[in-house]
Scaffold this motif. Structure first.
Motif, PDB file in Angstrom:
ATOM      1  N   VAL A 185       8.850   2.701   3.918  1.00 35.29           N
ATOM      2  CA  VAL A 185       9.685   3.443   3.614  1.00 35.29           C
ATOM      3  C   VAL A 185       8.933   4.952   3.562  1.00 35.29           C
ATOM      4  O   VAL A 185       7.767   4.742   3.205  1.00 35.29           O
ATOM      5  N   VAL A 186       9.294   5.777   3.921  1.00 36.48           N
ATOM      6  CA  VAL A 186       8.836   7.273   3.935  1.00 36.48           C
ATOM      7  C   VAL A 186       9.724   8.146   2.903  1.00 36.48           C
ATOM      8  O   VAL A 186      11.153   8.198   3.307  1.00 36.48           O
ATOM      9  N   TYR A 187       9.150   8.543   2.278  1.00 39.70           N
ATOM     10  CA  TYR A 187       9.707   9.240   0.956  1.00 39.70           C
ATOM     11  C   TYR A 187       9.069  10.771   0.901  1.00 39.70           C
ATOM     12  O   TYR A 187       7.982  11.180   1.175  1.00 39.70           O
TER      13      TYR A 187
ATOM     14  N   LEU B 163       5.134  10.729   1.620  1.00 46.73           N
ATOM     15  CA  LEU B 163       4.775   9.473   0.937  1.00 46.73           C
ATOM     16  C   LEU B 163       5.072   8.077   1.745  1.00 46.73           C
ATOM     17  O   LEU B 163       6.253   7.921   2.164  1.00 46.73           O
ATOM     18  N   LEU B 164       4.121   7.313   2.355  1.00 47.52           N
ATOM     19  CA  LEU B 164       4.647   5.973   3.131  1.00 47.52           C
ATOM     20  C   LEU B 164       4.125   5.021   1.864  1.00 47.52           C
ATOM     21  O   LEU B 164       3.326   5.028   1.247  1.00 47.52           O
ATOM     22  N   ILE B 165       5.220   4.295   1.793  1.00 44.59           N
ATOM     23  CA  ILE B 165       5.270   2.867   0.943  1.00 44.59           C
ATOM     24  C   ILE B 165       5.530   1.677   1.769  1.00 44.59           C
ATOM     25  O   ILE B 165       6.516   1.497   2.458  1.00 44.59           O
ATOM     26  N   VAL B 166       4.414   0.887   1.722  1.00 44.99           N
ATOM     27  CA  VAL B 166       4.678  -0.464   2.430  1.00 44.99           C
ATOM     28  C   VAL B 166       4.800  -1.349   1.404  1.00 44.99           C
ATOM     29  O   VAL B 166       3.812  -1.606   0.471  1.00 44.99           O
ATOM     30  N   ILE B 167       5.727  -2.305   1.721  1.00 42.89           N
ATOM     31  CA  ILE B 167       6.109  -3.382   0.602  1.00 42.89           C
ATOM     32  C   ILE B 167       6.094  -4.743   1.284  1.00 42.89           C
ATOM     33  O   ILE B 167       6.221  -4.887   2.779  1.00 42.89           O
TER      34      ILE B 167
ATOM     35  N   LYS C  41       0.812  -1.277   0.073  1.00 40.63           N
ATOM     36  CA  LYS C  41      -0.078   0.241  -0.014  1.00 40.63           C
ATOM     37  C   LYS C  41       0.688   1.162  -0.028  1.00 40.63           C
ATOM     38  O   LYS C  41       2.124   1.229   0.288  1.00 40.63           O
ATOM     39  N   THR C  42       0.230   2.409  -0.444  1.00 38.69           N
ATOM     40  CA  THR C  42       0.982   3.522  -0.242  1.00 38.69           C
ATOM     41  C   THR C  42       0.063   4.601   0.252  1.00 38.69           C
ATOM     42  O   THR C  42      -1.135   4.659  -0.030  1.00 38.69           O
TER      43      THR C  42
ATOM     44  N   LEU D 103      12.650   7.972   5.926  1.00 32.33           N
ATOM     45  CA  LEU D 103      12.812   6.797   7.001  1.00 32.33           C
ATOM     46  C   LEU D 103      12.837   5.525   6.039  1.00 32.33           C
ATOM     47  O   LEU D 103      12.176   5.144   5.288  1.00 32.33           O
ATOM     48  N   LYS D 104      13.636   4.565   6.633  1.00 30.99           N
ATOM     49  CA  LYS D 104      13.777   3.324   5.889  1.00 30.99           C
ATOM     50  C   LYS D 104      13.865   2.247   6.995  1.00 30.99           C
ATOM     51  O   LYS D 104      14.064   2.612   8.249  1.00 30.99           O
ATOM     52  N   ASN D 105      13.298   1.062   6.917  1.00 35.99           N
ATOM     53  CA  ASN D 105      13.289   0.009   7.796  1.00 35.99           C
ATOM     54  C   ASN D 105      12.274   0.523   8.735  1.00 35.99           C
ATOM     55  O   ASN D 105      12.547   0.164   9.879  1.00 35.99           O
ATOM     56  N   LEU D 106      11.207   1.066   8.341  1.00 38.68           N
ATOM     57  CA  LEU D 106      10.060   1.218   9.196  1.00 38.68           C
ATOM     58  C   LEU D 106       9.511   0.116  10.245  1.00 38.68           C
ATOM     59  O   LEU D 106       9.076   0.564  11.324  1.00 38.68           O
TER      60      LEU D 106
END
Length: 177
Positions: A57-59, A43-47, A35-36, A68-71
């Motif tokens: 990841v927050v972009y 932008l929050l991106i969830v993989i 989801k994004t 932010l990475k490795n949330l």
């Protein structure tokens, strides 16, 4: 926006022109964008992968860089929502949990630090760039009022100002499901 995830690279593309905006290296075991969510230029991106493991990841779209990475080391990203951004874009707020039991994660962009609030039931309310109001159940011994009363729960209005919590004398009972 459009997203592609291949061979450990998360590609962010313009949705209309398909122009590549950025490529973010991620662990190659993730194969799908779950989801994004976007608030403003954040932008929050969830993989996720086939084992149902999730990463976030927050972009920042304006700065074109990862904030932010490795949330997943801080937040259960599979049930995380991007709730709000403070005035002047100083803090990001994430919400995780189910039903009435919520945990809020307030990320201070200037200090790269999380402030965690357990059992917060409603959205916090920003009243200034570094200040918000929230309600919390007092701990045992913090009040003379009954904390539980039938199907309701006592909540006390509190003010969070740049990392410090100030208690108030304002209380209310809210319905507890």
């Amino acid at each position: 926006m459009r997203f592609e995830l291949n061979d450990g690279n998360l590609r962010i593309l313009d949705g209309k022109s398909s122009k590549l905006l950025d490529t973010i290296p991620v662990d190659s075991r993730y194969q799908k964008v779950f989801k994004t969510e976007q608030i403003g230029h954040f932008l929050l991106i969830v993989i996720k992968n086939e084992e149902e493991e999730y990463e976030g990841v927050v972009y920042d779209l304006n700065l074109r860089r990862v904030l932010l990475k490795n949330l997943s080391k801080q937040i259960h990203v599979h049930m995380c929502n991007f709730e709000s951004v403070s005035p002047q874009n100083l803090f990001l707020v994430f919400d995780a949990g189910k039903g009435f039991v919520r945990t809020k994660y307030v990320f201070d962009l200037s200090k790269s630090k999380f402030h965690v609030f357990d059992d917060m039931r409603i959205e916090l309310q920003w009243i200034a760039p570094r200040t918000f109001i929230f309600y919390a159940t007092p701990k045992e011994g913090e009040t003379d009022l009954p904390i539980r009363k039938d199907d309701t729960i006592l909540e006390e209005k509190r003010i969070w100002r740049n990392g410090t919590i100030h208690r108030t004398k304002t209380t209310r009972y809210t319905y507890q499901d």
